[in-house]
Write a protein that holds these residues in place. Structure first.
Motif, PDB file in Angstrom:
ATOM      1  N   VAL A 196       0.840  -1.203   0.000  1.00 28.09           N
ATOM      2  CA  VAL A 196       0.000   0.000   0.000  1.00 28.09           C
ATOM      3  C   VAL A 196       0.876   1.255   0.000  1.00 28.09           C
ATOM      4  O   VAL A 196       0.640   2.182  -0.782  1.00 28.09           O
ATOM      5  CB  VAL A 196      -0.964   0.003   1.208  1.00 28.09           C
ATOM      6  CG1 VAL A 196      -1.676   1.342   1.347  1.00 28.09           C
ATOM      7  CG2 VAL A 196      -1.967  -1.139   1.079  1.00 28.09           C
ATOM      8  N   GLU A 197       1.884   1.280   0.841  1.00 25.75           N
ATOM      9  CA  GLU A 197       2.764   2.448   0.906  1.00 25.75           C
ATOM     10  C   GLU A 197       3.504   2.661  -0.414  1.00 25.75           C
ATOM     11  O   GLU A 197       3.642   3.798  -0.875  1.00 25.75           O
ATOM     12  CB  GLU A 197       3.738   2.306   2.071  1.00 25.75           C
ATOM     13  CG  GLU A 197       3.038   2.465   3.414  1.00 25.75           C
ATOM     14  CD  GLU A 197       3.920   2.138   4.613  1.00 25.75           C
ATOM     15  OE1 GLU A 197       5.087   1.704   4.416  1.00 25.75           O
ATOM     16  OE2 GLU A 197       3.443   2.300   5.746  1.00 25.75           O
ATOM     17  N   ASP A 246       5.571   4.166  -6.332  1.00 19.52           N
ATOM     18  CA  ASP A 246       6.850   3.475  -6.492  1.00 19.52           C
ATOM     19  C   ASP A 246       6.560   2.136  -7.170  1.00 19.52           C
ATOM     20  O   ASP A 246       6.403   1.102  -6.513  1.00 19.52           O
ATOM     21  CB  ASP A 246       7.514   3.283  -5.125  1.00 19.52           C
ATOM     22  CG  ASP A 246       8.898   2.665  -5.223  1.00 19.52           C
ATOM     23  OD1 ASP A 246       9.263   2.150  -6.298  1.00 19.52           O
ATOM     24  OD2 ASP A 246       9.611   2.691  -4.194  1.00 19.52           O
ATOM     25  N   ALA A 247       6.490   2.171  -8.490  1.00 22.62           N
ATOM     26  CA  ALA A 247       6.113   0.987  -9.266  1.00 22.62           C
ATOM     27  C   ALA A 247       7.094  -0.162  -9.072  1.00 22.62           C
ATOM     28  O   ALA A 247       6.688  -1.326  -9.000  1.00 22.62           O
ATOM     29  CB  ALA A 247       5.999   1.346 -10.744  1.00 22.62           C
ATOM     30  N   LEU A 248       8.367   0.142  -8.984  1.00 21.74           N
ATOM     31  CA  LEU A 248       9.365  -0.910  -8.821  1.00 21.74           C
ATOM     32  C   LEU A 248       9.158  -1.674  -7.514  1.00 21.74           C
ATOM     33  O   LEU A 248       9.133  -2.908  -7.494  1.00 21.74           O
ATOM     34  CB  LEU A 248      10.779  -0.326  -8.876  1.00 21.74           C
ATOM     35  CG  LEU A 248      11.922  -1.329  -8.727  1.00 21.74           C
ATOM     36  CD1 LEU A 248      11.882  -2.362  -9.843  1.00 21.74           C
ATOM     37  CD2 LEU A 248      13.250  -0.597  -8.728  1.00 21.74           C
ATOM     38  N   ALA A 249       8.985  -0.946  -6.418  1.00 26.04           N
ATOM     39  CA  ALA A 249       8.757  -1.593  -5.121  1.00 26.04           C
ATOM     40  C   ALA A 249       7.450  -2.380  -5.122  1.00 26.04           C
ATOM     41  O   ALA A 249       7.384  -3.481  -4.561  1.00 26.04           O
ATOM     42  CB  ALA A 249       8.761  -0.558  -4.001  1.00 26.04           C
ATOM     43  N   ALA A 250       6.412  -1.839  -5.737  1.00 26.40           N
ATOM     44  CA  ALA A 250       5.122  -2.533  -5.790  1.00 26.40           C
ATOM     45  C   ALA A 250       5.235  -3.834  -6.589  1.00 26.40           C
ATOM     46  O   ALA A 250       4.751  -4.885  -6.150  1.00 26.40           O
ATOM     47  CB  ALA A 250       4.055  -1.627  -6.389  1.00 26.40           C
ATOM     48  N   ARG A 251       5.874  -3.753  -7.754  1.00 19.67           N
ATOM     49  CA  ARG A 251       6.042  -4.972  -8.566  1.00 19.67           C
ATOM     50  C   ARG A 251       6.885  -6.009  -7.833  1.00 19.67           C
ATOM     51  O   ARG A 251       6.610  -7.209  -7.900  1.00 19.67           O
ATOM     52  CB  ARG A 251       6.654  -4.626  -9.916  1.00 19.67           C
ATOM     53  CG  ARG A 251       5.684  -3.946 -10.850  1.00 19.67           C
ATOM     54  CD  ARG A 251       6.188  -3.891 -12.286  1.00 19.67           C
ATOM     55  NE  ARG A 251       7.499  -3.290 -12.413  1.00 19.67           N
ATOM     56  CZ  ARG A 251       7.737  -2.013 -12.670  1.00 19.67           C
ATOM     57  NH1 ARG A 251       6.732  -1.183 -12.851  1.00 19.67           N
ATOM     58  NH2 ARG A 251       8.969  -1.555 -12.772  1.00 19.67           N
ATOM     59  N   ASP A 310      -4.226  -3.913 -16.870  1.00 23.82           N
ATOM     60  CA  ASP A 310      -3.146  -4.869 -16.632  1.00 23.82           C
ATOM     61  C   ASP A 310      -2.279  -4.505 -15.423  1.00 23.82           C
ATOM     62  O   ASP A 310      -1.175  -5.004 -15.269  1.00 23.82           O
ATOM     63  CB  ASP A 310      -2.272  -4.989 -17.878  1.00 23.82           C
ATOM     64  CG  ASP A 310      -1.607  -3.661 -18.249  1.00 23.82           C
ATOM     65  OD1 ASP A 310      -1.975  -2.607 -17.674  1.00 23.82           O
ATOM     66  OD2 ASP A 310      -0.718  -3.677 -19.114  1.00 23.82           O
ATOM     67  N   PHE A 311      -2.804  -3.697 -14.541  1.00 26.38           N
ATOM     68  CA  PHE A 311      -2.051  -3.199 -13.381  1.00 26.38           C
ATOM     69  C   PHE A 311      -1.462  -4.345 -12.562  1.00 26.38           C
ATOM     70  O   PHE A 311      -2.171  -5.266 -12.158  1.00 26.38           O
ATOM     71  CB  PHE A 311      -2.982  -2.351 -12.508  1.00 26.38           C
ATOM     72  CG  PHE A 311      -2.311  -1.668 -11.365  1.00 26.38           C
ATOM     73  CD1 PHE A 311      -1.290  -0.759 -11.582  1.00 26.38           C
ATOM     74  CD2 PHE A 311      -2.695  -1.922 -10.069  1.00 26.38           C
ATOM     75  CE1 PHE A 311      -0.668  -0.115 -10.522  1.00 26.38           C
ATOM     76  CE2 PHE A 311      -2.093  -1.288  -8.999  1.00 26.38           C
ATOM     77  CZ  PHE A 311      -1.067  -0.375  -9.232  1.00 26.38           C
ATOM     78  N   LEU A 312      -0.165  -4.302 -12.359  1.00 24.33           N
ATOM     79  CA  LEU A 312       0.610  -5.267 -11.571  1.00 24.33           C
ATOM     80  C   LEU A 312       0.593  -6.683 -12.136  1.00 24.33           C
ATOM     81  O   LEU A 312       0.908  -7.634 -11.410  1.00 24.33           O
ATOM     82  CB  LEU A 312       0.166  -5.283 -10.101  1.00 24.33           C
ATOM     83  CG  LEU A 312       0.399  -3.995  -9.308  1.00 24.33           C
ATOM     84  CD1 LEU A 312      -0.135  -4.145  -7.880  1.00 24.33           C
ATOM     85  CD2 LEU A 312       1.884  -3.631  -9.265  1.00 24.33           C
TER      86      LEU A 312
END
Length: 117
Positions: free
Chosen positions: A7-8, A14-19, A112-114
């Motif tokens: 969530v954060e 921060d797409a890289l951290a989320a992926r 196509d998110f994530l």
């Protein structure tokens, strides 16, 4: 794995951290029905937590955590992809065709998110 970390990352765009979080969750064999409700989040962050938990559990062919059904929409639309704020066609795509658990909570992300995580 702490859902709060995802969530954060999403709220910070921060797409890289989320992926990476999603990839790590898949690799570890996350079982979505057992994911605990994050504590201490505001309404927008809680909407993100519930929306992504439902979206990712659906993609994993699992039931979502039970607590997600008690979480409503964010008070204002939340952009989960920075470019949706500056590209009108992308924003429209997010509003019309984004993942249903996200749209229902006023969270804007493309269909196509994530998925490429």
């Amino acid at each position: 794995m702490e859902l709060r970390d995802l969530v954060e990352a999403l709220l910070a765009q921060d797409a890289l951290a989320a992926r990476q979080w999603v990839a790590d969750a898949r690799r570890s064999g996350i079982f979505w029905p057992t994911i605990l409700r994050p504590d201490g989040l505001d309404a927008s962050a809680m909407a993100v937590a519930a929306g992504v938990a439902e979206m990712l559990s659906e993609r994993a062919s699992q039931l979502p955590p039970a607590w997600t059904s008690d979480v409503g929409a964010a008070p204002v639309p939340v952009l989960l992809v920075r470019a949706a704020g500056i590209l009108p066609r992308l924003r429209k795509l997010c509003e019309d065709e984004g993942p249903e658990p996200l749209r229902r909570r006023r969270l804007l992300a493309p269909p196509d998110f994530l998925t490429g995580a």
